[in-house]
Write a protein that holds these residues in place. Structure first.
Motif, PDB file in Angstrom:
ATOM      1  N   ASP A  49      24.636  80.768 -58.792  1.00 27.39           N
ATOM      2  CA  ASP A  49      26.030  80.390 -58.532  1.00 27.39           C
ATOM      3  C   ASP A  49      26.986  80.688 -59.680  1.00 27.39           C
ATOM      4  O   ASP A  49      28.210  80.640 -59.499  1.00 27.39           O
ATOM      5  CB  ASP A  49      26.108  78.892 -58.221  1.00 27.39           C
ATOM      6  N   TYR A  50      26.452  80.968 -60.877  1.00 17.59           N
ATOM      7  CA  TYR A  50      27.274  81.126 -62.069  1.00 17.59           C
ATOM      8  C   TYR A  50      26.827  82.358 -62.863  1.00 17.59           C
ATOM      9  O   TYR A  50      25.746  82.897 -62.637  1.00 17.59           O
ATOM     10  CB  TYR A  50      27.158  79.889 -62.979  1.00 17.59           C
ATOM     11  N   THR A  66      29.929  79.799 -69.700  1.00 19.86           N
ATOM     12  CA  THR A  66      29.565  79.965 -68.297  1.00 19.86           C
ATOM     13  C   THR A  66      30.803  79.957 -67.410  1.00 19.86           C
ATOM     14  O   THR A  66      31.717  79.154 -67.609  1.00 19.86           O
ATOM     15  CB  THR A  66      28.594  78.844 -67.873  1.00 19.86           C
ATOM     16  N   GLU A  67      30.813  80.842 -66.414  1.00 17.86           N
ATOM     17  CA  GLU A  67      31.897  80.925 -65.438  1.00 17.86           C
ATOM     18  C   GLU A  67      31.329  80.957 -64.027  1.00 17.86           C
ATOM     19  O   GLU A  67      30.300  81.598 -63.793  1.00 17.86           O
ATOM     20  CB  GLU A  67      32.732  82.181 -65.692  1.00 17.86           C
ATOM     21  N   PHE A  70      31.106  75.150 -65.925  1.00 18.89           N
ATOM     22  CA  PHE A  70      30.030  74.252 -65.512  1.00 18.89           C
ATOM     23  C   PHE A  70      29.937  73.082 -66.478  1.00 18.89           C
ATOM     24  O   PHE A  70      30.055  73.241 -67.689  1.00 18.89           O
ATOM     25  CB  PHE A  70      28.697  74.998 -65.467  1.00 18.89           C
TER      26      PHE A  70
END
Length: 269
Positions: A49-50, A66-67, A70
């Motif tokens: 998901d990231y 992280t994008e 999170f």
């Protein structure tokens, strides 16, 4: 068995069949359990998901975050140094692309972390890069995933290599630590602080808190300790815990005037 990750603080726990009943770190007054209740992810689910963004924050200082954002949303810093790279603070997501890019910068000799909110997946990172982890012993109880790679240190300072020094300022956490980087700022010195000394929106200032999300201030004694502990170390720049949260000149004076402003405010003057 899975090493579950708390989605609120990003901490990875010892392997269990089922998710833990609660996150000890988030139950503490300095953090919080989301009003929607305790939730967990696995590293595999997180990677689906990231993704991680890697971008230079300064010469020899690679930011890793992280994008989409999170957990707490911090970015780690890979400090590249002649005798080995140090990962300062940590993030939860580690994937093959990140491993390849970090190896391309020389890998990681060791990991040092400012405080428990940024412990994240530190053991996962240490195992992939065959690295040690340096944590202050005062925060031992907040380690949620045990590992023989973790070395607890005591006292006020802990020397590493190439002049790098860990400094226990306390404050936000009893083991709250900053890193002095003498080669930073073109030899004028840099301080990597996470949010033990947090860089605020007005980049001429920093601040200090016991809890940021719950707005619990620190008392005067804690502020004096932070200022006095870092006083012997020369630094012209501060690198905080988030992208571009940096004081890029006259940083030591910024700490002094920020502490004065803070003490004036909590005194009610």
């Amino acid at each position: 068995m899975e090493n579950f990750i708390c989605i609120q603080c990003g901490t990875q726990f010892d392997a269990t069949v089922d998710p833990p009943a609660r996150c000890t770190i988030c139950k503490d007054e300095r953090q919080f359990v989301h009003y929607g209740g305790q939730q967990w992810k696995t590293l595999e689910r997180l990677a689906a998901d990231y993704h991680n963004r890697l971008e230079d924050e300064a010469a020899q200082l690679l930011g890793i975050g992280t994008e989409p954002e999170f957990a707490i949303g911090q970015r780690a810093l890979l400090l590249q140094s002649p005798r080995g790279n140090l990962l300062w603070d940590c993030i939860s997501l580690l994937d093959e692309k990140t491993i390849a890019k970090v190896n391309g910068r020389g890998g990681i000799r060791a990991i040092a972390i400012s405080h428990p909110h940024f412990y994240s997946s530190m053991v996962e990172w240490a195992e992939h890069f065959d690295a040690q982890i340096f944590l202050h012993a005062a925060d031992r109880k907040w380690v949620m995933r045990k590992s023989p790679r973790i070395q607890f240190w005591e006292g006020t300072t802990f020397p590493l290599w190439d002049g790098l020094t860990l400094i226990n300022c306390a404050g936000h956490f009893e083991g709250g630590t900053v890193l002095h980087w003498p080669a930073g700022a073109s030899g004028k010195g840099g301080l990597l602080t996470g949010d033990i000394v947090t860089v605020v929106q007005d980049r001429r200032y920093v601040s200090f808190m016991r809890s940021y999300p719950n707005l619990i201030p620190l008392g005067a004694k804690a502020i004096y300790r932070i200022v006095e502990t870092i006083e012997p170390f020369p630094f012209d720049q501060i690198y905080g815990g988030w992208w571009k949260a940096n004081v890029l000149s006259d940083a030591k004076a910024a700490v002094a005037r920020s502490a004065e402003r803070y003490l004036h405010a909590i005194a009610g003057m």
